[in-house]
Design a protein around this motif. Structure first.
Motif, PDB file in Angstrom:
ATOM      1  N   HIS A   1      13.147  -8.672  -0.708  1.00 58.21           N
ATOM      2  CA  HIS A   1      13.886  -8.975  -1.940  1.00 58.21           C
ATOM      3  C   HIS A   1      13.225  -8.491  -3.221  1.00 58.21           C
ATOM      4  O   HIS A   1      13.516  -9.004  -4.291  1.00 58.21           O
ATOM      5  N   LYS A   2      12.325  -7.571  -3.119  1.00 59.38           N
ATOM      6  CA  LYS A   2      11.736  -6.956  -4.313  1.00 59.38           C
ATOM      7  C   LYS A   2      11.132  -5.617  -3.919  1.00 59.38           C
ATOM      8  O   LYS A   2      10.858  -5.384  -2.748  1.00 59.38           O
ATOM      9  N   PRO A   3      10.913  -4.741  -4.878  1.00 62.97           N
ATOM     10  CA  PRO A   3      10.290  -3.450  -4.567  1.00 62.97           C
ATOM     11  C   PRO A   3       8.928  -3.643  -3.888  1.00 62.97           C
ATOM     12  O   PRO A   3       8.128  -4.478  -4.331  1.00 62.97           O
ATOM     13  N   HIS A   4       8.684  -2.875  -2.841  1.00 63.98           N
ATOM     14  CA  HIS A   4       7.441  -3.046  -2.084  1.00 63.98           C
ATOM     15  C   HIS A   4       7.137  -1.799  -1.261  1.00 63.98           C
ATOM     16  O   HIS A   4       7.963  -0.898  -1.143  1.00 63.98           O
ATOM     17  N   PHE A   5       5.943  -1.793  -0.687  1.00 65.99           N
ATOM     18  CA  PHE A   5       5.533  -0.743   0.236  1.00 65.99           C
ATOM     19  C   PHE A   5       4.750  -1.377   1.374  1.00 65.99           C
ATOM     20  O   PHE A   5       4.299  -2.523   1.275  1.00 65.99           O
ATOM     21  N   HIS A   6       4.609  -0.638   2.459  1.00 64.53           N
ATOM     22  CA  HIS A   6       3.931  -1.112   3.654  1.00 64.53           C
ATOM     23  C   HIS A   6       2.603  -0.365   3.788  1.00 64.53           C
ATOM     24  O   HIS A   6       2.554   0.850   3.619  1.00 64.53           O
ATOM     25  N   ALA A   7       1.545  -1.106   4.106  1.00 69.86           N
ATOM     26  CA  ALA A   7       0.224  -0.496   4.281  1.00 69.86           C
ATOM     27  C   ALA A   7      -0.290  -0.816   5.683  1.00 69.86           C
ATOM     28  O   ALA A   7      -0.074  -1.917   6.205  1.00 69.86           O
ATOM     29  N   LYS A   8      -0.987   0.148   6.267  1.00 70.07           N
ATOM     30  CA  LYS A   8      -1.581  -0.033   7.586  1.00 70.07           C
ATOM     31  C   LYS A   8      -3.010   0.489   7.544  1.00 70.07           C
ATOM     32  O   LYS A   8      -3.288   1.538   6.966  1.00 70.07           O
ATOM     33  N   TYR A   9      -3.890  -0.275   8.148  1.00 68.18           N
ATOM     34  CA  TYR A   9      -5.287   0.140   8.291  1.00 68.18           C
ATOM     35  C   TYR A   9      -5.738  -0.340   9.667  1.00 68.18           C
ATOM     36  O   TYR A   9      -5.825  -1.558   9.899  1.00 68.18           O
ATOM     37  N   GLY A  10      -5.966   0.579  10.578  1.00 69.71           N
ATOM     38  CA  GLY A  10      -6.293   0.175  11.949  1.00 69.71           C
ATOM     39  C   GLY A  10      -5.151  -0.653  12.514  1.00 69.71           C
ATOM     40  O   GLY A  10      -3.999  -0.244  12.488  1.00 69.71           O
ATOM     41  N   ASP A  11      -5.478  -1.858  12.984  1.00 67.45           N
ATOM     42  CA  ASP A  11      -4.456  -2.758  13.523  1.00 67.45           C
ATOM     43  C   ASP A  11      -3.880  -3.688  12.454  1.00 67.45           C
ATOM     44  O   ASP A  11      -2.996  -4.486  12.755  1.00 67.45           O
ATOM     45  N   SER A  12      -4.391  -3.623  11.239  1.00 64.06           N
ATOM     46  CA  SER A  12      -3.919  -4.503  10.156  1.00 64.06           C
ATOM     47  C   SER A  12      -2.713  -3.899   9.461  1.00 64.06           C
ATOM     48  O   SER A  12      -2.684  -2.698   9.182  1.00 64.06           O
ATOM     49  N   LYS A  13      -1.732  -4.745   9.177  1.00 58.95           N
ATOM     50  CA  LYS A  13      -0.534  -4.313   8.463  1.00 58.95           C
ATOM     51  C   LYS A  13      -0.196  -5.352   7.416  1.00 58.95           C
ATOM     52  O   LYS A  13      -0.336  -6.556   7.659  1.00 58.95           O
ATOM     53  N   ALA A  14       0.264  -4.884   6.256  1.00 62.51           N
ATOM     54  CA  ALA A  14       0.699  -5.799   5.202  1.00 62.51           C
ATOM     55  C   ALA A  14       1.775  -5.131   4.364  1.00 62.51           C
ATOM     56  O   ALA A  14       1.873  -3.902   4.316  1.00 62.51           O
ATOM     57  N   VAL A  15       2.558  -5.965   3.725  1.00 59.18           N
ATOM     58  CA  VAL A  15       3.572  -5.511   2.781  1.00 59.18           C
ATOM     59  C   VAL A  15       3.098  -5.942   1.398  1.00 59.18           C
ATOM     60  O   VAL A  15       2.741  -7.104   1.195  1.00 59.18           O
ATOM     61  N   PHE A  16       3.085  -4.991   0.464  1.00 65.36           N
ATOM     62  CA  PHE A  16       2.622  -5.241  -0.897  1.00 65.36           C
ATOM     63  C   PHE A  16       3.759  -5.013  -1.879  1.00 65.36           C
ATOM     64  O   PHE A  16       4.554  -4.088  -1.699  1.00 65.36           O
ATOM     65  N   ASP A  17       3.815  -5.823  -2.935  1.00 65.27           N
ATOM     66  CA  ASP A  17       4.747  -5.486  -4.011  1.00 65.27           C
ATOM     67  C   ASP A  17       4.122  -4.362  -4.832  1.00 65.27           C
ATOM     68  O   ASP A  17       2.984  -3.964  -4.582  1.00 65.27           O
ATOM     69  N   LEU A  18       4.853  -3.846  -5.793  1.00 62.53           N
ATOM     70  CA  LEU A  18       4.360  -2.688  -6.542  1.00 62.53           C
ATOM     71  C   LEU A  18       3.192  -3.013  -7.460  1.00 62.53           C
ATOM     72  O   LEU A  18       2.551  -2.115  -7.994  1.00 62.53           O
ATOM     73  N   ASP A  19       2.885  -4.309  -7.620  1.00 60.03           N
ATOM     74  CA  ASP A  19       1.715  -4.721  -8.402  1.00 60.03           C
ATOM     75  C   ASP A  19       0.491  -4.934  -7.520  1.00 60.03           C
ATOM     76  O   ASP A  19      -0.571  -5.289  -8.009  1.00 60.03           O
ATOM     77  N   GLY A  20       0.652  -4.753  -6.204  1.00 63.13           N
ATOM     78  CA  GLY A  20      -0.480  -4.884  -5.293  1.00 63.13           C
ATOM     79  C   GLY A  20      -0.652  -6.270  -4.693  1.00 63.13           C
ATOM     80  O   GLY A  20      -1.663  -6.540  -4.051  1.00 63.13           O
ATOM     81  N   ASN A  21       0.320  -7.154  -4.869  1.00 63.01           N
ATOM     82  CA  ASN A  21       0.255  -8.487  -4.266  1.00 63.01           C
ATOM     83  C   ASN A  21       0.789  -8.432  -2.839  1.00 63.01           C
ATOM     84  O   ASN A  21       1.811  -7.792  -2.582  1.00 63.01           O
ATOM     85  N   ILE A  22       0.110  -9.127  -1.922  1.00 61.18           N
ATOM     86  CA  ILE A  22       0.564  -9.145  -0.533  1.00 61.18           C
ATOM     87  C   ILE A  22       1.766 -10.069  -0.399  1.00 61.18           C
ATOM     88  O   ILE A  22       1.703 -11.237  -0.789  1.00 61.18           O
ATOM     89  N   LEU A  23       2.854  -9.532   0.149  1.00 62.28           N
ATOM     90  CA  LEU A  23       4.071 -10.310   0.387  1.00 62.28           C
ATOM     91  C   LEU A  23       4.136 -10.821   1.822  1.00 62.28           C
ATOM     92  O   LEU A  23       4.732 -11.857   2.089  1.00 62.28           O
ATOM     93  N   ALA A  24       3.556 -10.068   2.751  1.00 64.31           N
ATOM     94  CA  ALA A  24       3.578 -10.440   4.166  1.00 64.31           C
ATOM     95  C   ALA A  24       2.445  -9.717   4.877  1.00 64.31           C
ATOM     96  O   ALA A  24       2.023  -8.644   4.457  1.00 64.31           O
ATOM     97  N   GLY A  25       1.964 -10.316   5.959  1.00 64.99           N
ATOM     98  CA  GLY A  25       0.930  -9.694   6.759  1.00 64.99           C
ATOM     99  C   GLY A  25      -0.471 -10.026   6.269  1.00 64.99           C
ATOM    100  O   GLY A  25      -0.659 -10.842   5.362  1.00 64.99           O
ATOM    101  N   LYS A  26      -1.442  -9.389   6.900  1.00 63.71           N
ATOM    102  CA  LYS A  26      -2.857  -9.576   6.554  1.00 63.71           C
ATOM    103  C   LYS A  26      -3.517  -8.211   6.446  1.00 63.71           C
ATOM    104  O   LYS A  26      -3.162  -7.282   7.174  1.00 63.71           O
ATOM    105  N   PHE A  27      -4.490  -8.122   5.565  1.00 65.61           N
ATOM    106  CA  PHE A  27      -5.192  -6.863   5.333  1.00 65.61           C
ATOM    107  C   PHE A  27      -6.644  -7.181   5.039  1.00 65.61           C
ATOM    108  O   PHE A  27      -6.950  -8.180   4.377  1.00 65.61           O
TER     109      PHE A  27
END
Length: 88
Positions: free
Chosen positions: A23-49
């Motif tokens: 429900h807001k602009p965001h991007f998905h990040a992956k590092y190894g087995d870690s995945k998270a969804v961040f808003d455009l300000d860099g706040n984590i919306l879902a997942g762990k990193f």
């Protein structure tokens, strides 16, 4: 979901027309087995990193905020996109 940037082993992706899940602009990040969804300000919306990589993502999002906003708008209406430079 295209890769829009990668740096230090972190892969950043953005889905086309992806407003419904978070429900807001965001991007998905992956590092190894870690995945998270961040808003455009860099706040984590879902997942762990990992903390160190989270700092890199937050710094990258801050530096490229205008590009991320423009890319988000493009990807909600079109299936064309551009890549954003990673951290150096």
């Amino acid at each position: 979901m295209p890769i829009i940037s990668s740096y230090y082993g972190i892969v950043i992706r953005m889905y086309f027309k992806d407003i419904e899940q978070h429900h807001k602009p965001h991007f998905h990040a992956k590092y190894g087995d870690s995945k998270a969804v961040f808003d455009l300000d860099g706040n984590i919306l879902a997942g762990k990193f990992p903390p160190k990589q989270t700092k890199y993502v937050v710094a990258w999002a801050d530096i490229h905020h205008d590009e991320l906003s423009a890319l988000w708008d493009i990807m909600q209406t079109d299936e064309d996109y551009f890549k954003i430079k990673g951290l150096e």
